[in-house]
Write a protein that holds these residues in place. Structure first.
Motif, short mmCIF file in Angstrom:
data_model
loop_
_atom_site.label_atom_id
_atom_site.label_comp_id
_atom_site.label_asym_id
_atom_site.label_seq_id
_atom_site.Cartn_x
_atom_site.Cartn_y
_atom_site.Cartn_z
N ALA A 187 0.82 -1.22 0.00
CA ALA A 187 0.00 0.00 0.00
C ALA A 187 0.86 1.26 0.00
O ALA A 187 0.49 2.28 -0.61
CB ALA A 187 -0.92 -0.01 1.21
N GLU A 188 2.00 1.22 0.67
CA GLU A 188 2.87 2.40 0.74
C GLU A 188 3.41 2.80 -0.63
O GLU A 188 3.69 3.98 -0.88
CB GLU A 188 4.04 2.12 1.69
CG GLU A 188 3.63 2.09 3.16
CD GLU A 188 4.79 1.69 4.07
OE1 GLU A 188 5.91 1.48 3.54
OE2 GLU A 188 4.57 1.58 5.29
N SER A 189 3.55 1.83 -1.51
CA SER A 189 4.11 2.12 -2.84
C SER A 189 3.05 2.26 -3.92
O SER A 189 3.37 2.52 -5.08
CB SER A 189 5.10 1.02 -3.23
OG SER A 189 4.45 -0.23 -3.30
N THR A 190 1.77 2.09 -3.55
CA THR A 190 0.70 2.12 -4.56
C THR A 190 -0.45 3.04 -4.15
O THR A 190 -1.58 2.86 -4.63
CB THR A 190 0.15 0.70 -4.80
OG1 THR A 190 -0.31 0.17 -3.54
CG2 THR A 190 1.21 -0.21 -5.39
N ASP A 191 -0.18 3.99 -3.28
CA ASP A 191 -1.22 4.91 -2.81
C ASP A 191 -2.41 4.18 -2.19
O ASP A 191 -3.57 4.57 -2.37
CB ASP A 191 -1.71 5.81 -3.96
CG ASP A 191 -0.61 6.74 -4.46
OD1 ASP A 191 0.20 7.20 -3.63
OD2 ASP A 191 -0.57 6.99 -5.68
N GLY A 192 -2.12 3.09 -1.50
CA GLY A 192 -3.16 2.41 -0.74
C GLY A 192 -3.89 1.32 -1.47
O GLY A 192 -4.75 0.65 -0.89
N GLU A 487 -7.86 -4.51 10.81
CA GLU A 487 -6.72 -3.62 10.57
C GLU A 487 -7.03 -2.49 9.60
O GLU A 487 -6.49 -1.39 9.73
CB GLU A 487 -5.55 -4.44 10.01
CG GLU A 487 -5.01 -5.51 10.96
CD GLU A 487 -4.14 -4.94 12.05
OE1 GLU A 487 -3.79 -3.74 11.98
OE2 GLU A 487 -3.79 -5.70 12.98
N PHE A 488 -7.90 -2.76 8.61
CA PHE A 488 -8.10 -1.79 7.53
C PHE A 488 -9.58 -1.62 7.17
O PHE A 488 -10.38 -2.55 7.32
CB PHE A 488 -7.35 -2.23 6.26
CG PHE A 488 -5.90 -2.57 6.49
CD1 PHE A 488 -4.97 -1.58 6.73
CD2 PHE A 488 -5.47 -3.90 6.45
CE1 PHE A 488 -3.63 -1.89 6.94
CE2 PHE A 488 -4.15 -4.22 6.65
CZ PHE A 488 -3.22 -3.22 6.90
N GLU A 489 -9.88 -0.44 6.68
CA GLU A 489 -11.18 -0.19 6.05
C GLU A 489 -10.99 -0.36 4.55
O GLU A 489 -10.06 0.21 3.96
CB GLU A 489 -11.66 1.22 6.37
CG GLU A 489 -13.02 1.57 5.78
CD GLU A 489 -13.46 2.97 6.11
OE1 GLU A 489 -14.49 3.40 5.55
OE2 GLU A 489 -12.78 3.65 6.91
N TRP A 490 -11.87 -1.13 3.92
CA TRP A 490 -11.69 -1.52 2.53
C TRP A 490 -12.72 -0.85 1.63
O TRP A 490 -13.90 -0.74 1.98
CB TRP A 490 -11.81 -3.04 2.38
CG TRP A 490 -10.74 -3.77 3.15
CD1 TRP A 490 -10.74 -4.08 4.47
CD2 TRP A 490 -9.51 -4.24 2.63
NE1 TRP A 490 -9.59 -4.73 4.83
CE2 TRP A 490 -8.80 -4.84 3.72
CE3 TRP A 490 -8.91 -4.23 1.37
CZ2 TRP A 490 -7.54 -5.41 3.56
CZ3 TRP A 490 -7.66 -4.81 1.21
CH2 TRP A 490 -6.98 -5.40 2.29
N SER A 491 -12.25 -0.39 0.46
CA SER A 491 -13.14 0.26 -0.51
C SER A 491 -12.59 0.03 -1.91
O SER A 491 -11.47 -0.47 -2.08
CB SER A 491 -13.26 1.76 -0.22
OG SER A 491 -11.98 2.38 -0.30
N ALA A 492 -13.40 0.38 -2.91
CA ALA A 492 -12.95 0.25 -4.29
C ALA A 492 -11.91 1.33 -4.58
O ALA A 492 -11.97 2.43 -4.02
CB ALA A 492 -14.13 0.39 -5.24
N PRO A 493 -10.94 1.04 -5.44
CA PRO A 493 -9.94 2.05 -5.79
C PRO A 493 -10.58 3.20 -6.56
O PRO A 493 -11.65 3.02 -7.16
CB PRO A 493 -8.93 1.29 -6.65
CG PRO A 493 -9.68 0.10 -7.16
CD PRO A 493 -10.69 -0.24 -6.12
N MET A 518 -8.69 -0.58 -2.28
CA MET A 518 -8.11 0.51 -1.51
C MET A 518 -8.27 0.18 -0.03
O MET A 518 -9.37 -0.14 0.43
CB MET A 518 -8.83 1.81 -1.83
CG MET A 518 -8.42 2.99 -0.96
SD MET A 518 -6.79 3.62 -1.39
CE MET A 518 -7.15 4.47 -2.94
N MET A 519 -7.18 0.24 0.72
CA MET A 519 -7.27 -0.02 2.15
C MET A 519 -6.75 1.16 2.95
O MET A 519 -5.75 1.79 2.58
CB MET A 519 -6.54 -1.31 2.53
CG MET A 519 -5.07 -1.33 2.27
SD MET A 519 -4.32 -2.89 2.79
CE MET A 519 -2.78 -2.27 3.49
N LYS A 520 -7.46 1.44 4.02
CA LYS A 520 -7.13 2.58 4.87
C LYS A 520 -7.01 2.07 6.30
O LYS A 520 -7.94 1.42 6.80
CB LYS A 520 -8.23 3.64 4.77
CG LYS A 520 -8.03 4.85 5.67
CD LYS A 520 -9.21 5.80 5.50
CE LYS A 520 -9.08 6.98 6.45
NZ LYS A 520 -10.27 7.88 6.33
#
Length: 523
Positions: A187-192, A487-493, A518-520
Motif C-alpha cells: 500500500a505504501e508504494s501504490t497509494d493504498g 486492521e483496515f477499512e476496505w473500498s474500491a480504488p 483501496m485499504m485505509k
C-alpha cells in the motif's frame, strides 16, 4: 479446503482458446480420426442399452465436445445454460466419457448421503494424471477402498482433527502478521491500492507449507515451491485426448512436458522430505531444535490396509503436493470474493467491524475469537453458499451400476455435482442470487455444510468423500477476513466505481478482473 486439485475433475475443466485449437487437426490426424470413426460405426452394439438422464444430442464419437467448444464458454457456464432446459439431472457425452450433471440439493442428498457408499468412487484417471497422483495414491484420487480409508484416516486423525489444527495456532498467527505487513508495504508504494488474491494466497501457502514440513522457509524457497506446484496444476488441466484417447498420438509433446514437470516436482519436494527424514532420525541435532510436528511425519511409516510397504518417495511427493495444492487456491479464492462483497456492501463491512470491536476490543483478533462472532460466521457461510471456490465438487463415480432419479448411472460415468446451482436452488433459498449474510445471522434460513442434517449447499462436498480440510479451510477464511477488516477499512480504488463480479475459471472460479482494493488503516 478441497484437498486435491490433482485428480481429473470438472472443477478445473475449461475449453480455453488453446484447447479449442486442438480441433484444428492436421490432415493426417483427421484421416486417422475418420478411420477410427468408421471402424466404430461398423461395430454392433453388444452392451445392454441404459437409460441415461436426458441431455443435448451429440455427434457420433465426439458427442457434445464440438458444441461445448463452439459455444466459446467455460464448462460451468455451458452447464448453467443447459440446466433450465434439462432440469436437475442431465447427461453429456464428451468423447468417450459419459458425464452426468446433478444440480439439485435433493438429488445430491440421494446420491451422496442415502446412497453414499455406492457414489463414493472416483472416475478413471488419464495416464498423465496418474503420474502426479502416483496411480491414485492420494486422499482425493484414491479408489474407494482400503487405500483411500488408510490415507484419509491418517490425514484427518493425524493432521486435520480439531486438536491437531489448534497445535498450529502460532503458525497461523505468524502468517496473519506477515500478511498484514505485506499489505502495508504494498500500500505504501501504490497509494493504498493492493492486490488481494496475491497476498492472501501467499499467506495461506505459507501456513500449509509449515504444517506439511514443520519448518519455516525463506521467501525464495516458498516462491520456488509455489511455482513448481502451479506448473503441476497447469499440466493437469484437461486436454482433448482426455476425452478422445484415439488422439493421444498427437499429444506426445504434452506427455513429454508432463514428465518434465513431474521431475521438477520431485526435485523440488523430495529434498525437503529427505531433510525432514534425516532430522527425525537424529533428534538431538541442531536442525530439530526449530522443528514442529508436520503432516510429513505421519507419512513415513504409514501402514496401508492390505499392503506391506510404506509410501515410496514418489508417493510421498504426491501426498505432500496434494496437501499444499488442495488448501491454497480454494481458500484464497473464497477470501477474494469475500473482500469484494465487503467492498460492494459497506454496511456489511461496518457490521462485521463492529462485531470484531465489541468482541476483542483493542487487542488483535485471534482464531479463538472468531467462533464467538455470529455475524462473521453467518458471513462466511453465505460466502461459501454464493461463491463455492470450485463450482463442481471433485468428480464422483459409482462402485457399481446404480440408479439416480430413476436413471441409470453406469460404472464408468463421471458424476458431477454442480455446487453453484445447488447453493442457489430457488426451492431451497429465498432470493438465492442475493448476497445476504442476514439469512444465516437472523436464523430465517440455515444449512448444515456437512450435509449430515440435509443438503442445501455443498462447498466442501458431502458424504463419505467430503473434503477433509473443511474445518481448517473455514478457520483460515474467518481468521483472515477478521484480521483484514480489523486492521483496515476496505473500498474500491478511485479508478473503479463498481466491483466487477464476472467469474472465470483458473484452478478455481476466480474474479475475472482480480480484485484491486483501496485499504485505509483503522484509527
Amino acid at each position: 479446503m478441497n484437498f486435491s486439485t490433482i485428480s481429473m475433475d470438472f472443477s478445473s475443466f475449461s475449453f480455453s482458446t488453446s484447447l479449442c485449437s486442438y480441433f484444428n487437426l492436421s490432415t493426417t490426424a483427421l484421416v486417422f480420426f475418420v478411420s477410427v470413426f468408421l471402424v466404430l460405426l461398423s461395430r454392433k452394439a453388444k452392451s445392454k442399452r441404459v437409460k441415461l438422464p436426458p441431455g443435448p444430442p451429440g455427434w457420433p464419437v465426439v458427442g457434445n465436445l464440438f458444441q461445448l467448444a463452439r459455444s466459446g464458454k467455460q464448462f460451468f457456464q455451458y452447464v448453467r445454460d443447459l440446466q433450465p432446459k434439462y432440469g436437475p439431472i442431465f447427461s453429456l457425452k464428451l468423447g468417450t466419457r459419459t458425464v452426468i450433471i446433478v444440480t439439485s440439493p435433493e438429488l445430491a442428498h440421494e446420491a451422496l448421503i442415502e446412497k453414499g457408499q455406492v457414489f463414493a468412487n472416483r472416475p478413471a484417471e488419464h495416464a498423465t494424471r496418474a503420474i502426479f497422483s502416483s496411480n491414485k495414491f492420494t486422499v482425493n484420487s484414491a479408489v474407494y477402498g482400503p487405500t483411500w480409508r488408510s490415507l484419509r484416516r491418517n490425514m484427518v486423525q493425524g493432521m486435520l482433527s480439531s486438536t491437531r489444527v489448534k497445535d498450529f495456532r502460532d503458525v497461523r498467527n505468524s502468517a496473519m502478521n506477515r500478511l498484514i505487513t505485506r499489505l502495508q508495504a504494498e500500500a505504501e508504494s501504490t497509494d493504498g491500492v493492493v492486490s488481494v488474491l496475491k497476498n492472501v494466497r501467499f499467506a495461506v501457502f505459507c501456513i500449509l507449507l509449515d504444517m506439511c514440513f514443520g519448518v519455516g522457509m525463506s521467501e525464495d524457497t516458498i516462491v520456488k515451491i509455489d511455482e513448481t506446484l502451479k506448473d503441476v496444476l497447469v499440466t493437469l488441466l484437461p486436454r482433448l485426448d482426455d476425452f478422445l484417447p484415439m488422439l493421444s498420438p498427437f499429444f506426445s509433446k504434452q506427455r513429454k512436458r508432463a514428465l518434465e514437470v513431474r521431475e521438477e516436482q520431485m526435485q523440488t519436494i523430495l529434498p525437503l522430505i529427505e531433510k525432514r527424514r534425516s532430522a527425525l532420525l537424529n533428534p538431538g541435532s541442531d536442525e530439530t531444535a526449530s522443528m514442529t510436528f508436520a503432516y510429513l511425519d505421519t507419512l513415513f511409516d504409514l501402514k496401508i490396509e492390505g499392503r506391506k510397504s510404506v509410501p515410496s518417495e514418489a508417493e510421498l511427493v504426491s501426498l505432500c503436493s496434494e496437501f499444499l495444492n488442495g488448501g491454497t487456491d480454494t481458500t484464497a479464492t473464497a477470501i477474494e470474493w469475500g473482500m469484494a462483497r465487503l467492498i460492494q456492501k459497506p454496511e456489511i463491512q461496518s457490521k462485521l467491524y463492529s462485531e470484531i470491536k465489541s468482541t476483542v476490543g483493542d487487542r488483535t483478533v485471534d482464531e479463538v475469537d472468531v467462533e464467538k462472532m455470529p455475524y462473521l460466521n453467518a458471513f462466511t457461510k453465505e460466502l461459501l453458499r454464493k461463491h463455492p471456490p470450485t463450482y463442481f465438487v471433485l468428480s464422483h463415480a459409482v462402485t457399481q451400476p446404480a440408479k439416480l432419479a430413476g436413471y441409470d448411472i453406469p460404472a464408468n460415468a463421471s458424476v458431477e455435482f454442480f455446487s453453484a446451482a445447488i447453493g442457489e436452488d430457488p426451492k431451497t433459498w429465498s432470493n438465492p442470487k442475493e448476497f445476504d449474510p442476514d439469512r444465516f445471522f437472523t436464523g430465517s434460513e440455515d444449512a448444515d455444510i456437512t450435509g449430515v442434517t440435509g443438503v442445501k449447499m455443498v462447498p466442501f462436498g458431502v458424504g463419505r468423500r467430503i473434503c477433509p480440510g473443511l474445518g481448517i479451510g473455514t478457520t483460515h477464511i474467518k481468521l483472515m477476513i477478521a484480521r483484514m477488516v480489523q486492521e483496515f477499512e476496505w473500498s474500491a480504488p478511485p479508478s473503479q466505481d463498481v466491483i466487477d463480479f464476472t467469474e472465470t475459471l483458473q484452478f478455481t472460479v476466480v474474479m475475472k478482473t482480480p480484485l484491486q482494493a483501496m485499504m485505509k488503516p483503522r484509527t
